[in-house]
Scaffold this active site. Structure first.
Site, PDB file in Angstrom:
ATOM      1  N   THR A  36       0.836  -1.204   0.000  1.00 45.54           N
ATOM      2  CA  THR A  36       0.000   0.000   0.000  1.00 45.54           C
ATOM      3  C   THR A  36       0.865   1.246   0.000  1.00 45.54           C
ATOM      4  OG1 THR A  36      -0.029   0.143   2.420  1.00 45.54           O
ATOM      5  CG2 THR A  36      -1.770  -1.155   1.386  1.00 45.54           C
ATOM      6  N   ARG A  66      -7.825   6.166   6.329  1.00 44.79           N
ATOM      7  CA  ARG A  66      -8.259   5.412   7.509  1.00 44.79           C
ATOM      8  C   ARG A  66      -8.630   3.976   7.143  1.00 44.79           C
ATOM      9  NH1 ARG A  66     -11.822   8.474  12.054  1.00 44.79           N
ATOM     10  NH2 ARG A  66     -10.184   9.831  12.870  1.00 44.79           N
ATOM     11  N   ASP A 127      -3.478   3.483  15.126  1.00 50.34           N
ATOM     12  CA  ASP A 127      -3.524   2.572  13.978  1.00 50.34           C
ATOM     13  C   ASP A 127      -4.697   1.596  14.127  1.00 50.34           C
ATOM     14  OD1 ASP A 127      -2.812   0.854  11.803  1.00 50.34           O
ATOM     15  OD2 ASP A 127      -0.747   1.560  12.035  1.00 50.34           O
ATOM     16  N   ILE A 128      -5.424   1.394  13.042  1.00 50.26           N
ATOM     17  CA  ILE A 128      -6.539   0.454  13.019  1.00 50.26           C
ATOM     18  C   ILE A 128      -6.210  -0.734  12.110  1.00 50.26           C
ATOM     19  CG2 ILE A 128      -8.995   0.129  12.531  1.00 50.26           C
ATOM     20  CD1 ILE A 128      -8.368   2.012  14.883  1.00 50.26           C
ATOM     21  N   LYS A 139      -2.665 -14.572  14.980  1.00 49.19           N
ATOM     22  CA  LYS A 139      -3.633 -15.622  15.317  1.00 49.19           C
ATOM     23  C   LYS A 139      -3.449 -16.843  14.420  1.00 49.19           C
ATOM     24  CE  LYS A 139      -8.594 -16.596  15.640  1.00 49.19           C
ATOM     25  NZ  LYS A 139      -9.955 -16.033  15.722  1.00 49.19           N
ATOM     26  N   HIS A 268      26.173   0.404  46.286  1.00 51.07           N
ATOM     27  CA  HIS A 268      25.068  -0.477  46.682  1.00 51.07           C
ATOM     28  C   HIS A 268      23.801   0.324  46.972  1.00 51.07           C
ATOM     29  CE1 HIS A 268      27.699  -3.884  46.545  1.00 51.07           C
ATOM     30  NE2 HIS A 268      28.502  -3.394  47.488  1.00 51.07           N
ATOM     31  N   ARG A 427      16.990   3.409  64.833  1.00 51.48           N
ATOM     32  CA  ARG A 427      17.386   4.764  64.460  1.00 51.48           C
ATOM     33  C   ARG A 427      18.590   5.225  65.280  1.00 51.48           C
ATOM     34  NH1 ARG A 427      14.966   7.246  60.976  1.00 51.48           N
ATOM     35  NH2 ARG A 427      13.285   5.717  61.101  1.00 51.48           N
ATOM     36  N   PHE A 455      10.083   9.807  62.400  1.00 50.34           N
ATOM     37  CA  PHE A 455      10.094  10.525  63.684  1.00 50.34           C
ATOM     38  C   PHE A 455      10.955   9.816  64.729  1.00 50.34           C
ATOM     39  CE2 PHE A 455       5.974   8.064  64.005  1.00 50.34           C
ATOM     40  CZ  PHE A 455       6.387   7.156  64.973  1.00 50.34           C
TER      41      PHE A 455
END
Length: 506
Positions: A36, A66, A127-128, A139, A268, A427, A455
């Site tokens: 095409t 289209r 695209d269709i 398939k 690391h 901590r 905290f």
């Protein structure tokens, strides 16, 4: 019989690069070619016979292109089962030719979105016909070979050359698998556009992929899915490994917190050196001073151009990778003296806002931690407010803290990471580790600041920090015993600010 000679092909592609050798091989093997538009013109200019799809269907391309291939003579030729007597009779009755090979790619939807095109232009790039051809051919892989992306051209050319224009069932099934990956990724990109999220990766299997030497350890296999070439131009060195990539990600995400000329050294995934300065050389020297031992074998990054002076300063260090937005020719000459040293010139690429992690028998998804608190978002909770210099240091420390493994404490002063305690179960242990490292590398903590990723449930951390010389603290707050830490600071002249935002990193 699984082995099959290709006798006819439909070719309709947006990108022509790499297509010519395949067309020449098909012609050499006597394959009838349908095509095409621009692809038809491309083939005709090669001097190779081609039949227009319009001549096959007796319908022109309509609706501004289209509708071109959506016709029973095209899809029937792809989908009819060659071993089904009824299908064969129907194909003969309606003069539907068999199509054994489909080469098609899709309109550049993602590129159009990324280019900032108008919505009308973006919608026209959905695209269709192409996506339908891909699905139909995939398939019917029992009879048809589908080539669904220009990234597959080299592989399919080698395949057809090796098998004299034929394919086996295993070949066709593999390309069908690739095709469904392409269609899945394409639909994912369209969904992301309509949902307003165009940068996050959901269908990673359809991305470009690269097999790595091994995973985190030599007995683990690994693959990277993503477009590294878009992000980096490799100027020198060996291939990136799994661990390299993990550290590179940690390095640039931390570096991107800074707008001033800055330098980051990662080991690391944790920072062992971070500094901001007037020049790349000085930023490197300040970052390196933080931990001259851990920097060995690290991953380095800067947001400034690496010049000869900076290159000379870092050339004696053994490091795995250096990332920068640019390098002067003189710097490259110096740095390339180590042939395995990886030098990456970084390009501007947008990152997604989601994170994904495999866990148990599923996947976790979360928003990335994109919050970074500045001085204006820090609420002073002590009698003494931090000075302007302390506020700048607190901002700096919090940026590093956000990108360090929990539990973490970060100590900083004057645009330089002094030390951090990373990945500790306590901590208090994180703070003691940071103080010990700072002392080991000769830093005076007097006047430095401390950032915590969460905290303080008890005042013990602020007490230890105060005795080490730290004068200002930033933390999210939220403990039922916040008042105890605040009271200690008030009694001992420390400044404390709270952000209300926790930065755990696991």
């Amino acid at each position: 019989m699984s082995s099959k000679k290709i006798q006819s092909a439909l070719i309709s592609v947006y990108y022509k690069d790499g297509l010519a050798p395949i067309v020449e091989l098909l012609h050499k093997n006597g394959v009838k070619i349908y095509s095409t538009g621009g692809t038809q013109t491309f083939i005709e200019e090669m001097g190779i016979p081609v039949t227009a799809v319009e001549d096959l269907t007796s319908y022109p391309s309509i609706f501004g292109g289209r509708v071109k291939t959506l016709h029973p003579k095209v899809f029937g030729g792809i989908l009819y089962r060659r071993d089904n007597e009824g299908d064969v009779q129907t194909a003969a009755q309606f003069e539907i030719p068999s199509i054994d090979l489909v080469i098609v790619d899709l309109y550049p939807f993602e590129e159009t979105v990324a280019g900032g095109a108008s919505e009308d232009d973006i919608i026209e790039k959905i695209d269709i016909g192409g996506i339908s051809l891909i699905r139909g051919a995939a398939k019917n892989f029992n009879d048809v070979l589908i080539v669904s992306s220009r990234t597959q051209y080299a592989e399919v050319l080698a395949l057809l050359e090796a098998k004299n224009g034929g394919t086996d069932l295993a070949d066709r099934k593999r390309f069908a698998m690739l095709a469904f990956g392409v269609s899945s990724h394409y639909d994912t990109a369209i969904h992301a556009y309509f949902s307003g999220n165009t940068t996050d990766i959901y269908d990673f299997k359809a991305l470009p992929n690269h097999s790595l030497r091994y995973g985190e350890n030599p007995h683990q296999t690994a693959t990277f899915y993503g477009d590294l070439e878009a992000l980096f131009e490799k100027l020198n060195g060996k291939e990136l490994s799994y661990n390299n990539l993990v550290d590179v990600d940690a390095c640039i995400t931390l570096l991107d917190e800074f707008t001033q000329t800055s330098f980051v050294i990662i080991k690391h995934t944790n920072a062992c050196g971070v500094a901001s300065a007037e020049t790349v050389k000085q930023a490197y020297l300040n970052a390196f001073a933080c931990d001259t031992i851990s920097a060995f074998g690290g991953v380095l990054a800067t947001n400034g151009e690496v010049d000869a002076e900076a290159a000379e300063a870092m050339n004696s260090l053994f490091f795995e990778i250096l990332i920068a937005p640019s390098f002067t020719p003189e710097a490259l000459e110096i740095l390339k003296t180590k042939k395995n040293r990886i030098l990456l010139k970084r390009n501007e690429v947008a990152f997604g806002k989601k994170m994904f992690k495999t866990l148990l028998n599923g996947v976790l998804e979360q928003d990335k931690d994109l919050a970074t608190e500045t001085a204006s978002q820090m609420r002073t909770v002590t009698e003494k407010a931090p000075s302007e210099a302390e506020l700048k240091a607190l901002e700096f420390a919090l940026k590093v803290c956000k990108h360090t493994k929990s539990n973490t404490i970060v100590l900083a002063k004057d645009g330089q990471l002094i030390a951090s305690g990373v990945g500790q179960t306590s901590r208090v242990d994180a703070l003691k580790q940071a103080i010990e490292k700072a002392n080991e590398f000769g830093f005076d903590l007097t006047g430095s600041v401390m950032a915590s990723d969460a905290f303080f449930p008890f005042p013990d951390c602020v007490e230890i920090a105060h005795k080490a010389g730290i004068t200002a603290v930033v933390q999210p707050g939220g403990s039922i015993k916040d008042k105890d830490s605040i009271a200690y600071c008030d009694a001992n002249g420390l400044a404390m600010v709270m952000t209300g935002v926790r930065h755990f990193k696991h």
